[in-house]
Design an enzyme around this catalytic site. Structure first.
Site, PDB file in Angstrom:
ATOM      1  N   HIS A   1      42.462 -64.334 -20.557  1.00 23.20           N
ATOM      2  CA  HIS A   1      43.353 -63.618 -21.476  1.00 23.20           C
ATOM      3  C   HIS A   1      42.451 -62.914 -22.475  1.00 23.20           C
ATOM      4  O   HIS A   1      41.224 -62.997 -22.371  1.00 23.20           O
ATOM      5  CB  HIS A   1      44.348 -64.586 -22.120  1.00 23.20           C
ATOM      6  CG  HIS A   1      43.721 -65.631 -22.998  1.00 23.20           C
ATOM      7  ND1 HIS A   1      42.831 -66.566 -22.510  1.00 23.20           N
ATOM      8  CD2 HIS A   1      43.828 -65.881 -24.338  1.00 23.20           C
ATOM      9  CE1 HIS A   1      42.440 -67.352 -23.501  1.00 23.20           C
ATOM     10  NE2 HIS A   1      43.017 -66.949 -24.621  1.00 23.20           N
TER      11      HIS A   1
ATOM     12  N   HIS B   1      42.193 -63.118 -25.989  1.00 22.18           N
ATOM     13  CA  HIS B   1      41.807 -63.631 -27.306  1.00 22.18           C
ATOM     14  C   HIS B   1      40.328 -63.323 -27.519  1.00 22.18           C
ATOM     15  O   HIS B   1      39.520 -63.457 -26.593  1.00 22.18           O
ATOM     16  CB  HIS B   1      42.035 -65.147 -27.368  1.00 22.18           C
ATOM     17  CG  HIS B   1      43.322 -65.543 -28.032  1.00 22.18           C
ATOM     18  ND1 HIS B   1      44.019 -66.663 -27.683  1.00 22.18           N
ATOM     19  CD2 HIS B   1      44.026 -64.961 -29.051  1.00 22.18           C
ATOM     20  CE1 HIS B   1      45.108 -66.769 -28.453  1.00 22.18           C
ATOM     21  NE2 HIS B   1      45.125 -65.738 -29.280  1.00 22.18           N
TER      22      HIS B   1
ATOM     23  N   ASP C   1      37.778 -64.747 -28.850  1.00 25.84           N
ATOM     24  CA  ASP C   1      36.686 -65.687 -28.554  1.00 25.84           C
ATOM     25  C   ASP C   1      36.343 -65.719 -27.068  1.00 25.84           C
ATOM     26  O   ASP C   1      35.270 -66.186 -26.694  1.00 25.84           O
ATOM     27  CB  ASP C   1      37.019 -67.099 -29.060  1.00 25.84           C
ATOM     28  CG  ASP C   1      38.359 -67.619 -28.575  1.00 25.84           C
ATOM     29  OD1 ASP C   1      39.342 -66.872 -28.657  1.00 25.84           O
ATOM     30  OD2 ASP C   1      38.417 -68.775 -28.104  1.00 25.84           O
ATOM     31  N   HIS C   2      37.222 -65.199 -26.215  1.00 26.94           N
ATOM     32  CA  HIS C   2      36.965 -65.199 -24.765  1.00 26.94           C
ATOM     33  C   HIS C   2      36.261 -63.923 -24.285  1.00 26.94           C
ATOM     34  O   HIS C   2      35.880 -63.830 -23.119  1.00 26.94           O
ATOM     35  CB  HIS C   2      38.277 -65.397 -24.001  1.00 26.94           C
ATOM     36  CG  HIS C   2      38.855 -66.758 -24.215  1.00 26.94           C
ATOM     37  ND1 HIS C   2      38.923 -67.715 -23.231  1.00 26.94           N
ATOM     38  CD2 HIS C   2      39.349 -67.346 -25.340  1.00 26.94           C
ATOM     39  CE1 HIS C   2      39.452 -68.824 -23.729  1.00 26.94           C
ATOM     40  NE2 HIS C   2      39.718 -68.616 -25.003  1.00 26.94           N
TER      41      HIS C   2
ATOM     42  N   HIS D   1      50.485 -69.754 -22.439  1.00 28.59           N
ATOM     43  CA  HIS D   1      49.716 -69.588 -23.689  1.00 28.59           C
ATOM     44  C   HIS D   1      50.477 -68.666 -24.650  1.00 28.59           C
ATOM     45  O   HIS D   1      49.887 -67.999 -25.484  1.00 28.59           O
ATOM     46  CB  HIS D   1      48.332 -69.014 -23.328  1.00 28.59           C
ATOM     47  CG  HIS D   1      47.298 -69.114 -24.404  1.00 28.59           C
ATOM     48  ND1 HIS D   1      47.128 -70.225 -25.203  1.00 28.59           N
ATOM     49  CD2 HIS D   1      46.340 -68.229 -24.814  1.00 28.59           C
ATOM     50  CE1 HIS D   1      46.114 -70.016 -26.033  1.00 28.59           C
ATOM     51  NE2 HIS D   1      45.629 -68.808 -25.839  1.00 28.59           N
TER      52      HIS D   1
ATOM     53  N   ASP E   1      43.315 -70.774 -21.266  1.00 34.91           N
ATOM     54  CA  ASP E   1      43.975 -71.380 -22.428  1.00 34.91           C
ATOM     55  C   ASP E   1      45.443 -71.560 -22.094  1.00 34.91           C
ATOM     56  O   ASP E   1      46.122 -70.617 -21.707  1.00 34.91           O
ATOM     57  CB  ASP E   1      43.873 -70.456 -23.647  1.00 34.91           C
ATOM     58  CG  ASP E   1      42.517 -70.539 -24.317  1.00 34.91           C
ATOM     59  OD1 ASP E   1      41.589 -71.101 -23.708  1.00 34.91           O
ATOM     60  OD2 ASP E   1      42.402 -70.027 -25.446  1.00 34.91           O
TER      61      ASP E   1
ATOM     62  N   HIS F   1      36.339 -75.924 -23.802  1.00 31.83           N
ATOM     63  CA  HIS F   1      37.104 -75.247 -24.861  1.00 31.83           C
ATOM     64  C   HIS F   1      37.546 -76.316 -25.860  1.00 31.83           C
ATOM     65  O   HIS F   1      38.732 -76.467 -26.167  1.00 31.83           O
ATOM     66  CB  HIS F   1      38.313 -74.525 -24.236  1.00 31.83           C
ATOM     67  CG  HIS F   1      38.954 -73.517 -25.135  1.00 31.83           C
ATOM     68  ND1 HIS F   1      39.709 -73.859 -26.222  1.00 31.83           N
ATOM     69  CD2 HIS F   1      38.971 -72.173 -25.113  1.00 31.83           C
ATOM     70  CE1 HIS F   1      40.170 -72.770 -26.823  1.00 31.83           C
ATOM     71  NE2 HIS F   1      39.718 -71.724 -26.165  1.00 31.83           N
TER      72      HIS F   1
END
Ligand SMILES: [Zn+2]
Ligand SMILES: [Zn+2]
Length: 357
Positions: free
Chosen positions: A110, A112, A114-115, A209, A232, A307
């Site tokens: 996805h 986000h 941080d990914h 998510h 996530d 994670h």
């Protein structure tokens, strides 16, 4: 006796003096040896045929020096498939001996931040060290094309500088950046094969998510071995379905009890925005106990938690982090660290190792 002691002392003093006067040469020799090891390090050929999961980032947006942002790589048939690229993940991959030139494709669960924070860096590393002539294929849900195009534009000036400095043979124009491969789930389906080549089959599946959509997990199959990466997600019946009898389930984990403590602490300091975030996040992640229950329902061979929210700086926090997870799942349950690998040889078996250099 006294004479022997005197002789020994003289030898030690001479050795100390020699070390002192030769310390620069010794330092250079150590540096040369380390450089040789770094330049020649290539983990993939050392692995048995089959699947290997490499933990290139077990962290989350919470700052922690010992872990990179979310990143899991899978080695199959000598090729590297990278799932999410958090901040610091390209450096961790390099320190594990996983060469960017071996990257076949990157898959995003996805979008986000941080990914995806390490994506730009990973593409530059692959381009500059591997003289790649085509961008890295970047798979993900709808919207992944915006990330590929945006990164290309953000790095356009850097691309020009490097070509001007090193020349097009070293850094071929057009080999930088990412090429987007967006996919959508076919109507009425919650999983679909998105990559199938040379015996490696990668299936994307919808996870839970929300409000983040699309959000996917991935299942990798190769030579009768299988790895499922949750992405996530809160608990997800679709994940349990897709993960049935997989050899390894790599699942995200958030410990609600520990995040609760962090939220209360933020509240007591009147950090209301931060407290609000700590209150919000447990509902779209999975607790270690629930991940263990899903592993049990899916009959997977092993469960690896990544994670990690929050980070676990000392082992004494592992118990409170896990809650009753170990009672809910019969198989091996591991809390992963950056630099760990889990090997699934084609013939069977499972082995965990640490390869961070
Ligand atoms: Zn997320
Ligand atoms: Zn995340």
């Amino acid at each position: 006796m006294k004479r022997i002691l005197l002789a020994l002392a003289a030898i030690l003093i001479a050795a100390g003096a020699a070390f002192y006067f030769m310390r620069d040469q010794i330092g250079l020799a150590i540096f040369q040896r380390a450089t040789h090891a770094a330049v020649t390090s290539d983990l993939a050929p050392e692995l048995p045929d089959g699947l290997t999961a490499a933990f290139c980032g077990t962290g989350s947006p919470l700052p922690y020096r010992n872990s990179a942002g979310p990143c899991t790589a899978v080695v199959a048939g000598g090729k590297l498939f990278v799932f999410d690229v958090g901040d610091g993940a390209p450096e961790t991959l390099a320190l594990m001996g996983l060469q960017p030139a071996r990257i076949e494709a990157v898959f995003l669960t996805h979008f986000h931040s941080d990914h995806i924070d390490g994506l730009g860096n990973l593409a530059v590393q692959r381009w500059a060290t591997g003289a790649s002539t085509a961008p890295i294929p970047l798979y993900g849900g709808e919207g992944v094309e915006r990330i590929a195009n945006g990164l290309r534009e953000a790095y356009a000036l850097d691309t020009g500088h490097r070509i001007a400095h090193h020349g097009p043979e070293v850094v071929p124009p057009g080999g930088e950046g990412y090429a987007a491969h967006p996919f959508v789930m076919p109507e009425g389906q919650e999983s679909a094969v998105v990559y199938d080549k040379d015996g490696v089959r990668i299936t994307a599946f919808s996870v839970n998510h929300g409000p983040v959509r699309p959000a996917f997990g991935y299942r990798v199959d190769y030579k009768n071995r299988s790895i499922v990466i949750s992405g996530d997600t809160a608990t997800s019946p679709n994940l349990v379905r897709v993960a049935q009898n997989a050899d390894l389930l790599i699942h995200e984990a958030l410990a609600p009890n520990l995040v609760g403590i962090m939220g209360s602490e933020a509240e007591s300091q009147n950090l209301n925005g931060v407290a609000h975030i700590f209150h919000d996040i447990p509902d779209y992640h999975t607790s270690p106990s629930d991940a263990a229950s899903e592993a049990q329902q899916a009959h997977v061979g092993a469960l690896a938690l990544t994670h990690l929210i929050p980070p676990i700086p000392v082992s004494v926090i592992e118990g409170p982090f896990l809650g009753d997870a170990r009672n809910r799942y019969d198989g091996p349950l591991w809390i992963m660290r950056d630099g760990d690998i889990i090997i699934l040889p084609a013939g069977g078996g499972i082995e965990r190792r640490h390869v961070l250099r």
